[in-house]
Design a protein around this motif. Structure first.
Motif, PDB file in Angstrom:
ATOM      1  N   GLY A   5       0.792  -1.218   0.000  1.00  0.00           N
ATOM      2  CA  GLY A   5       0.000   0.000   0.000  1.00  0.00           C
ATOM      3  C   GLY A   5       0.824   1.267   0.000  1.00  0.00           C
ATOM      4  N   GLU A   6       2.139   1.126   0.022  1.00  0.00           N
ATOM      5  CA  GLU A   6       3.070   2.251  -0.071  1.00  0.00           C
ATOM      6  C   GLU A   6       4.375   1.728  -0.637  1.00  0.00           C
ATOM      7  OE1 GLU A   6       3.728   3.744   3.857  1.00  0.00           O
ATOM      8  OE2 GLU A   6       4.902   2.006   4.485  1.00  0.00           O
ATOM      9  N   VAL A   7       5.187   2.626  -1.152  1.00  0.00           N
ATOM     10  CA  VAL A   7       6.470   2.190  -1.691  1.00  0.00           C
ATOM     11  C   VAL A   7       7.473   3.334  -1.592  1.00  0.00           C
ATOM     12  CG1 VAL A   7       5.815   2.807  -4.079  1.00  0.00           C
ATOM     13  CG2 VAL A   7       7.671   1.169  -3.674  1.00  0.00           C
ATOM     14  N   ARG A   8       8.679   2.968  -1.175  1.00  0.00           N
ATOM     15  CA  ARG A   8       9.773   3.935  -1.070  1.00  0.00           C
ATOM     16  C   ARG A   8      10.915   3.473  -1.967  1.00  0.00           C
ATOM     17  NH1 ARG A   8       9.856   4.966   5.523  1.00  0.00           N
ATOM     18  NH2 ARG A   8       7.771   5.930   5.629  1.00  0.00           N
ATOM     19  N   VAL A   9      11.377   4.382  -2.788  1.00  0.00           N
ATOM     20  CA  VAL A   9      12.440   4.091  -3.754  1.00  0.00           C
ATOM     21  C   VAL A   9      13.602   5.037  -3.493  1.00  0.00           C
ATOM     22  CG1 VAL A   9      13.066   4.002  -6.198  1.00  0.00           C
ATOM     23  CG2 VAL A   9      10.758   3.340  -5.474  1.00  0.00           C
ATOM     24  N   THR A  10      14.816   4.509  -3.503  1.00  0.00           N
ATOM     25  CA  THR A  10      16.015   5.328  -3.359  1.00  0.00           C
ATOM     26  C   THR A  10      16.843   5.213  -4.626  1.00  0.00           C
ATOM     27  OG1 THR A  10      16.067   5.006  -0.959  1.00  0.00           O
ATOM     28  CG2 THR A  10      18.098   5.758  -2.012  1.00  0.00           C
ATOM     29  N   ASP A  11      17.139   6.354  -5.217  1.00  0.00           N
ATOM     30  CA  ASP A  11      17.958   6.439  -6.431  1.00  0.00           C
ATOM     31  C   ASP A  11      19.343   6.917  -6.010  1.00  0.00           C
ATOM     32  OD1 ASP A  11      19.108   6.937  -8.895  1.00  0.00           O
ATOM     33  OD2 ASP A  11      17.737   8.550  -9.465  1.00  0.00           O
ATOM     34  N   LEU A  12      20.323   6.007  -6.045  1.00  0.00           N
ATOM     35  CA  LEU A  12      21.697   6.365  -5.682  1.00  0.00           C
ATOM     36  C   LEU A  12      22.473   6.779  -6.928  1.00  0.00           C
ATOM     37  CD1 LEU A  12      22.581   3.495  -3.156  1.00  0.00           C
ATOM     38  CD2 LEU A  12      21.854   5.835  -2.636  1.00  0.00           C
ATOM     39  N   CYS A  13      23.390   7.744  -6.762  1.00  0.00           N
ATOM     40  CA  CYS A  13      24.106   8.337  -7.910  1.00  0.00           C
ATOM     41  C   CYS A  13      23.080   8.928  -8.869  1.00  0.00           C
ATOM     42  CB  CYS A  13      24.975   7.312  -8.625  1.00  0.00           C
ATOM     43  SG  CYS A  13      26.182   6.483  -7.589  1.00  0.00           S
ATOM     44  N   ALA A  14      22.218   9.764  -8.338  1.00  0.00           N
ATOM     45  CA  ALA A  14      21.025  10.200  -9.063  1.00  0.00           C
ATOM     46  C   ALA A  14      21.313  11.134 -10.228  1.00  0.00           C
ATOM     47  CB  ALA A  14      20.052  10.875  -8.095  1.00  0.00           C
ATOM     48  N   GLY A  15      22.440  11.859 -10.200  1.00  0.00           N
ATOM     49  CA  GLY A  15      22.775  12.747 -11.311  1.00  0.00           C
ATOM     50  C   GLY A  15      21.710  13.791 -11.555  1.00  0.00           C
ATOM     51  N   SER A  16      21.183  13.839 -12.768  1.00  0.00           N
ATOM     52  CA  SER A  16      20.162  14.815 -13.134  1.00  0.00           C
ATOM     53  C   SER A  16      18.806  14.499 -12.517  1.00  0.00           C
ATOM     54  CB  SER A  16      20.015  14.858 -14.658  1.00  0.00           C
ATOM     55  OG  SER A  16      19.528  13.618 -15.140  1.00  0.00           O
ATOM     56  N   GLY A  17      18.675  13.313 -11.938  1.00  0.00           N
ATOM     57  CA  GLY A  17      17.398  12.889 -11.389  1.00  0.00           C
ATOM     58  C   GLY A  17      16.565  12.088 -12.360  1.00  0.00           C
ATOM     59  N   ALA A  18      17.160  11.682 -13.480  1.00  0.00           N
ATOM     60  CA  ALA A  18      16.403  11.016 -14.542  1.00  0.00           C
ATOM     61  C   ALA A  18      15.616   9.814 -14.027  1.00  0.00           C
ATOM     62  CB  ALA A  18      17.352  10.596 -15.666  1.00  0.00           C
ATOM     63  N   ILE A  19      16.303   8.882 -13.351  1.00  0.00           N
ATOM     64  CA  ILE A  19      15.619   7.666 -12.906  1.00  0.00           C
ATOM     65  C   ILE A  19      14.596   7.987 -11.827  1.00  0.00           C
ATOM     66  CG2 ILE A  19      15.893   5.425 -11.806  1.00  0.00           C
ATOM     67  CD1 ILE A  19      18.641   5.186 -13.074  1.00  0.00           C
ATOM     68  N   GLY A  20      15.018   8.701 -10.811  1.00  0.00           N
ATOM     69  CA  GLY A  20      14.132   8.972  -9.686  1.00  0.00           C
ATOM     70  C   GLY A  20      12.879   9.736 -10.083  1.00  0.00           C
ATOM     71  N   ILE A  21      13.044  10.765 -10.907  1.00  0.00           N
ATOM     72  CA  ILE A  21      11.894  11.555 -11.339  1.00  0.00           C
ATOM     73  C   ILE A  21      10.979  10.725 -12.224  1.00  0.00           C
ATOM     74  CG2 ILE A  21      11.181  13.566 -12.683  1.00  0.00           C
ATOM     75  CD1 ILE A  21      13.759  14.947 -11.690  1.00  0.00           C
ATOM     76  N   ALA A  22      11.569   9.895 -13.088  1.00  0.00           N
ATOM     77  CA  ALA A  22      10.749   9.032 -13.933  1.00  0.00           C
ATOM     78  C   ALA A  22       9.930   8.058 -13.089  1.00  0.00           C
ATOM     79  CB  ALA A  22      11.631   8.266 -14.924  1.00  0.00           C
ATOM     80  N   VAL A  23      10.550   7.494 -12.039  1.00  0.00           N
ATOM     81  CA  VAL A  23       9.825   6.574 -11.153  1.00  0.00           C
ATOM     82  C   VAL A  23       8.658   7.299 -10.487  1.00  0.00           C
ATOM     83  CG1 VAL A  23       9.965   5.203  -9.035  1.00  0.00           C
ATOM     84  CG2 VAL A  23      11.787   5.039 -10.747  1.00  0.00           C
ATOM     85  N   ALA A  24       8.913   8.487  -9.936  1.00  0.00           N
ATOM     86  CA  ALA A  24       7.844   9.235  -9.267  1.00  0.00           C
ATOM     87  C   ALA A  24       6.745   9.633 -10.246  1.00  0.00           C
ATOM     88  CB  ALA A  24       8.423  10.477  -8.589  1.00  0.00           C
ATOM     89  N   THR A  25       7.115   9.876 -11.496  1.00  0.00           N
ATOM     90  CA  THR A  25       6.143  10.265 -12.513  1.00  0.00           C
ATOM     91  C   THR A  25       5.260   9.095 -12.920  1.00  0.00           C
ATOM     92  OG1 THR A  25       7.631  11.973 -13.393  1.00  0.00           O
ATOM     93  CG2 THR A  25       5.891  11.187 -14.862  1.00  0.00           C
ATOM     94  N   GLU A  26       5.840   7.910 -13.041  1.00  0.00           N
ATOM     95  CA  GLU A  26       5.119   6.771 -13.602  1.00  0.00           C
ATOM     96  C   GLU A  26       4.559   5.808 -12.560  1.00  0.00           C
ATOM     97  OE1 GLU A  26       6.773   4.947 -17.134  1.00  0.00           O
ATOM     98  OE2 GLU A  26       8.239   6.574 -17.306  1.00  0.00           O
ATOM     99  N   VAL A  27       4.988   5.927 -11.305  1.00  0.00           N
ATOM    100  CA  VAL A  27       4.465   5.056 -10.246  1.00  0.00           C
ATOM    101  C   VAL A  27       3.733   5.929  -9.230  1.00  0.00           C
ATOM    102  CG1 VAL A  27       5.000   3.318  -8.503  1.00  0.00           C
ATOM    103  CG2 VAL A  27       6.397   3.469 -10.577  1.00  0.00           C
TER     104      VAL A  27
END
Length: 296
Positions: A120-142
């Motif tokens: 019912g909840e999910v926490r994701v950690t993006d290490l070596c995030a750089g521009s934020g590409a992966i982390g922002i994409a995850v937050a956008t699509e999940v």
């Protein structure tokens, strides 16, 4: 006055002679960026051979074409990079996201959705995030994913925070940009994450990239993973990930196409990882390690 088609063909020729593999694409983008138009409009105008727009700043276009001929990345010239469905601001000091990393992000999203459905909840950690590409994409699509993006470079952190700030409010409020050296203990995140996803530096020092855009313009700290095999940093980040993940959580780590076996072996040597396996990118090359946090 030359037509749009003539200008496009000439710009494409010059870029191609400079060794730019994507010469026509880049020529379209540079012309569109200078004229303030969409690339699709330039393609259509060139096909119709429309007249060149009066008053267009040819000096500005020439300056940008010259920069690209000198093999400065297109994304540095336009200030933009695209990753999955998002637009990012990039420039000197931050790694330009690559298409193969979109597959890595997609795998992380799949595991995040599984965790969301189960807990019912999910926490994701993006290490070596750089521009934020992966982390922002995850937050956008999940939906509902809470994403922490951790970056050790102060230069990259500028773009990370900027890109997070410019997301829609429903995405922005679920993003956190964190400055931290990957070797330091991020104690506030211990055993919190359901998914850790990372595109760490993994290029061996001896393997200087062939493309000038990469070798001369991507920040070295985002490229070179240290050690003879380039895996000193990825191994350290894998150790960090086991602390950050709750039991049953998953790490998804991008790597070079010849590094899969070595990273699997390292994960399998630890009591904290189970089900270590390698997944491929869209070209069929080994691209990422996936492993599950086990133990107590």
């Amino acid at each position: 006055m030359p037509t749009v088609g003539t200008r496009l063909r000439e710009t494409t020729r010059r870029l191609s002679e400079a060794g730019v593999a994507s010469a026509r694409h880049d020529a379209i983008v540079l012309i569109a960026h200078t004229l303030g138009l969409e690339p699709s409009y330039i393609r259509t105008a060139a096909a119709r051979d429309d007249e060149w727009p009066p008053g267009a700043d040819l000096d500005l276009l020439e300056a940008r074409v010259t920069r690209r001929i000198d093999r400065e990345p297109l994304q540095h010239i336009t200030g933009k990079a695209y990753f999955r469905s998002i637009e990012l601001q990039v420039g000197p000091g931050v790694f330009i996201p690559r298409p193969e990393t979109e597959v890595v992000a997609g795998v992380a999203m799949a595991y995040a959705r599984e965790a969301l459905e189960m807990r019912g909840e999910v926490r994701v950690t993006d290490l070596c995030a750089g521009s934020g590409a992966i982390g922002i994409a995850v937050a956008t699509e999940v939906p509902y994913a809470e994403v922490s993006m951790v970056e050790a470079s102060e230069e990259a952190l500028v773009y990370l925070r900027l890109n997070a700030r410019f997301q829609p409010p429903e995405v922005r409020r679920r993003l956190r940009a964190v400055y931290a050296d990957a070797r330091n203990c991020l104690r506030q995140f211990d055993a919190c994450a359901d998914v850790v996803v990372t595109n760490p530096p993994y290029v061996p020092i001896s393997a200087v990239p062939r493309d000038p855009e990469v070798a001369l313009h991507d920040p070295p700290q985002a490229l070179y993973g240290l050690g003879d095999d380039g895996l000193d940093v990825p191994r350290a980040i894998l150790d960090e990930a086991q602390r950050l993940l709750r039991v049953g959580g998953v790490v998804v780590m991008e790597h070079g196409d010849d590094q899969g076996a070595a990273l699997r072996e390292y994960a399998e040597s630890s009591e904290w990882w189970g089900d270590a396996h390698t997944l491929t990118d869209l070209t069929g090359r080994d691209r990422m390690l996936v492993a599950t946090r086990v133990g107590v």
